[in-house]
Design a protein around this motif. Structure first.
Motif, PDB file in Angstrom:
ATOM      1  N   LEU A  62       7.362   0.139   1.630  1.00 34.05           N
ATOM      2  CA  LEU A  62       7.111  -0.664   2.828  1.00 34.05           C
ATOM      3  C   LEU A  62       5.648  -0.411   3.191  1.00 34.05           C
ATOM      4  O   LEU A  62       5.296   0.664   3.687  1.00 34.05           O
ATOM      5  N   ASP A  63       4.797  -1.381   2.900  1.00 35.23           N
ATOM      6  CA  ASP A  63       3.344  -1.208   3.011  1.00 35.23           C
ATOM      7  C   ASP A  63       2.856  -1.964   4.240  1.00 35.23           C
ATOM      8  O   ASP A  63       2.686  -3.191   4.202  1.00 35.23           O
ATOM      9  N   ILE A  64       2.657  -1.234   5.349  1.00 37.65           N
ATOM     10  CA  ILE A  64       2.280  -1.879   6.618  1.00 37.65           C
ATOM     11  C   ILE A  64       0.772  -1.714   6.842  1.00 37.65           C
ATOM     12  O   ILE A  64       0.241  -0.606   6.798  1.00 37.65           O
ATOM     13  N   GLY A  65       0.109  -2.848   7.122  1.00 39.03           N
ATOM     14  CA  GLY A  65      -1.365  -2.842   7.200  1.00 39.03           C
ATOM     15  C   GLY A  65      -1.889  -3.009   5.780  1.00 39.03           C
ATOM     16  O   GLY A  65      -2.719  -2.251   5.291  1.00 39.03           O
ATOM     17  N   THR A  66      -1.340  -4.035   5.146  1.00 35.53           N
ATOM     18  CA  THR A  66      -1.541  -4.305   3.724  1.00 35.53           C
ATOM     19  C   THR A  66      -3.001  -4.498   3.345  1.00 35.53           C
ATOM     20  O   THR A  66      -3.479  -3.990   2.329  1.00 35.53           O
ATOM     21  N   GLY A  67      -3.711  -5.284   4.141  1.00 33.35           N
ATOM     22  CA  GLY A  67      -5.081  -5.659   3.789  1.00 33.35           C
ATOM     23  C   GLY A  67      -5.068  -6.839   2.830  1.00 33.35           C
ATOM     24  O   GLY A  67      -4.014  -7.304   2.391  1.00 33.35           O
ATOM     25  N   LEU A  68      -6.248  -7.333   2.527  1.00 36.92           N
ATOM     26  CA  LEU A  68      -6.380  -8.464   1.610  1.00 36.92           C
ATOM     27  C   LEU A  68      -6.155  -7.982   0.183  1.00 36.92           C
ATOM     28  O   LEU A  68      -6.442  -6.830  -0.133  1.00 36.92           O
ATOM     29  N   PRO A  69      -5.674  -8.872  -0.674  1.00 34.04           N
ATOM     30  CA  PRO A  69      -5.397  -8.445  -2.048  1.00 34.04           C
ATOM     31  C   PRO A  69      -6.646  -7.905  -2.750  1.00 34.04           C
ATOM     32  O   PRO A  69      -7.751  -8.413  -2.553  1.00 34.04           O
ATOM     33  N   VAL A  70      -6.460  -6.872  -3.519  1.00 29.88           N
ATOM     34  CA  VAL A  70      -7.528  -6.266  -4.339  1.00 29.88           C
ATOM     35  C   VAL A  70      -6.948  -6.156  -5.754  1.00 29.88           C
ATOM     36  O   VAL A  70      -5.752  -6.375  -5.938  1.00 29.88           O
ATOM     37  N   PRO A  71      -7.753  -5.792  -6.747  1.00 26.74           N
ATOM     38  CA  PRO A  71      -7.194  -5.748  -8.104  1.00 26.74           C
ATOM     39  C   PRO A  71      -5.931  -4.893  -8.236  1.00 26.74           C
ATOM     40  O   PRO A  71      -5.007  -5.281  -8.925  1.00 26.74           O
ATOM     41  N   ASP A  72      -5.846  -3.769  -7.564  1.00 29.51           N
ATOM     42  CA  ASP A  72      -4.663  -2.915  -7.715  1.00 29.51           C
ATOM     43  C   ASP A  72      -3.873  -2.864  -6.412  1.00 29.51           C
ATOM     44  O   ASP A  72      -4.078  -1.984  -5.579  1.00 29.51           O
ATOM     45  N   ASN A  73      -2.954  -3.811  -6.239  1.00 29.59           N
ATOM     46  CA  ASN A  73      -2.126  -3.786  -5.040  1.00 29.59           C
ATOM     47  C   ASN A  73      -0.911  -2.891  -5.275  1.00 29.59           C
ATOM     48  O   ASN A  73      -0.571  -2.580  -6.414  1.00 29.59           O
ATOM     49  N   THR A  74      -0.267  -2.515  -4.160  1.00 32.18           N
ATOM     50  CA  THR A  74       0.838  -1.547  -4.238  1.00 32.18           C
ATOM     51  C   THR A  74       1.878  -1.932  -5.298  1.00 32.18           C
ATOM     52  O   THR A  74       2.301  -1.097  -6.102  1.00 32.18           O
ATOM     53  N   HIS A  75       2.273  -3.227  -5.321  1.00 33.90           N
ATOM     54  CA  HIS A  75       3.346  -3.602  -6.281  1.00 33.90           C
ATOM     55  C   HIS A  75       2.861  -3.477  -7.723  1.00 33.90           C
ATOM     56  O   HIS A  75       3.644  -3.147  -8.612  1.00 33.90           O
ATOM     57  N   GLU A  76       1.567  -3.719  -7.940  1.00 37.15           N
ATOM     58  CA  GLU A  76       1.059  -3.610  -9.322  1.00 37.15           C
ATOM     59  C   GLU A  76       1.077  -2.148  -9.784  1.00 37.15           C
ATOM     60  O   GLU A  76       1.433  -1.843 -10.921  1.00 37.15           O
ATOM     61  N   ILE A  77       0.707  -1.250  -8.877  1.00 30.40           N
ATOM     62  CA  ILE A  77       0.683   0.185  -9.212  1.00 30.40           C
ATOM     63  C   ILE A  77       2.121   0.654  -9.493  1.00 30.40           C
ATOM     64  O   ILE A  77       2.396   1.301 -10.504  1.00 30.40           O
ATOM     65  N   ALA A  78       3.026   0.294  -8.578  1.00 31.92           N
ATOM     66  CA  ALA A  78       4.416   0.773  -8.706  1.00 31.92           C
ATOM     67  C   ALA A  78       5.122   0.119  -9.888  1.00 31.92           C
ATOM     68  O   ALA A  78       5.863   0.788 -10.617  1.00 31.92           O
ATOM     69  N   GLN A  79       4.870  -1.174 -10.075  1.00 32.64           N
ATOM     70  CA  GLN A  79       5.602  -1.885 -11.150  1.00 32.64           C
ATOM     71  C   GLN A  79       5.059  -1.546 -12.538  1.00 32.64           C
ATOM     72  O   GLN A  79       5.736  -1.781 -13.527  1.00 32.64           O
ATOM     73  N   ARG A  80       3.874  -0.959 -12.587  1.00 32.66           N
ATOM     74  CA  ARG A  80       3.396  -0.465 -13.886  1.00 32.66           C
ATOM     75  C   ARG A  80       4.265   0.703 -14.347  1.00 32.66           C
ATOM     76  O   ARG A  80       4.489   0.906 -15.524  1.00 32.66           O
TER      77      ARG A  80
END
Ligand SMILES: C[S@@+](CC[C@H](N)C(=O)[O-])C[C@H]1O[C@@H](n2cnc3c(N)ncnc32)[C@H](O)[C@@H]1O
Length: 255
Positions: A62-80
């Protein structure tokens, strides 16, 4: 009017910002010349801590205060680490919403969602149908409050919000948080920050280590505890000093 998400994107070298965000960003950089380094180190802390959580078995975020997308977003890190990982993003800035499509494309087996809501109303977040669609609150969740708590100036209010969110998560969940600090700043920088805050030209409230630590009361702090974000499980010996970064970060586990 400057927005935190766009100003942060400016510091990170992104493209999603307007003149007011650049002006505000440059004003902060004048008082704190290392602010861009701090933004990058904060983002890197988010990356390392999400990876740590995923490696510790966490599959929901649950990522609150996400910010604008960057190359490594939370789902990309976790789903790797596990493509079935699920992430719910929450931010109160409509501009982040307009970019949310980029945040909601995850792996085919995982799931991502986005809610436009305010951290100051944790009940609204917890009751959002999108949250229930993406997260199963019977299983541990990684709650990310990275570089967002400093927009809540009142300690009692901020602590209450963190407690409400954590109370909705089962044991074995984690809190990842970071917050601006002036513990390493010069007296001139402290005075400058006070002036910016009093005149409304900054919206970030610094916290000392005890104030920041209060968010982790009742949690098991993950080693190395409360440190500058650059010193949290670093991957390199060459890194900026705590004074250059001036953001505390920590990870705690609920029991
Ligand atoms: C500095 S950015 C941090 C982005 C990301 N968490 C990171 O650390 O890289 C802060 C984000 O928090 C959002 N934000 C600020 N106050 C908020 C609030 N009260 N509720 C929800 N989001 C908020 C801003 O819109 C912005 O996107």
């Amino acid at each position: 009017m400057a927005h935190p998400a766009r100003r942060y994107n400016y510091w990170l070298g992104g493209k999603d910002h307007f003149a007011a965000d650049r002006e505000s960003g440059d004003l902060h950089a004048k008082a704190f010349p290392t602010v861009r380094i701090a933004a990058r180190e904060n983002r890197d802390f988010l990356r390392r801590s999400v990876r740590f959580l995923a490696e510790s078995g966490i599959r929901q975020f649950l990522d609150i205060g996400t910010g604008l997308p960057v190359p490594d977003n939370t789902h990309e890190i976790a789903q790797r680490i596990d493509p079935t990982s699920r992430v719910l993003y929450v931010d109160n800035d409509p501009i982040v919403m307009t970019h949310s499509r980029a945040l909601t494309i995850g792996s085919p087996t995982g799931r991502t969602g986005y809610v436009e809501a305010d951290l100051r109303s944790p009940e609204v977040i917890l009751e959002a149908p999108e949250l229930r669609a993406v997260l199963n609150l019977q299983e541990p969740v990684g709650l990310l409050l990275v570089a967002v708590l400093h927009f809540l100036h009142d300690d009692t209010q901020a602590q209450g919000i963190v407690r409400t969110l954590l109370a909705a998560l089962p044991p074995g969940s984690y809190l990842v948080a970071s917050n601006l600090t002036l513990d390493y700043a010069s007296p001139e920088q402290v005075a400058k920050h006070k002036e910016l805050l009093a005149s409304g030209r900054t919206d970030a409230r610094a916290r000392n280590s005890a104030e920041f630590g209060s968010f982790f009361t009742d949690l098991e702090l993950v080693s190395p505890g409360i440190v500058a974000v650059s010193d949290w499980r670093p991957e390199s010996d060459e890194r900026p000093t705590a004074a250059d970064v001036s953001i505390y970060g920590a990870v705690g586990r609920t029991t």
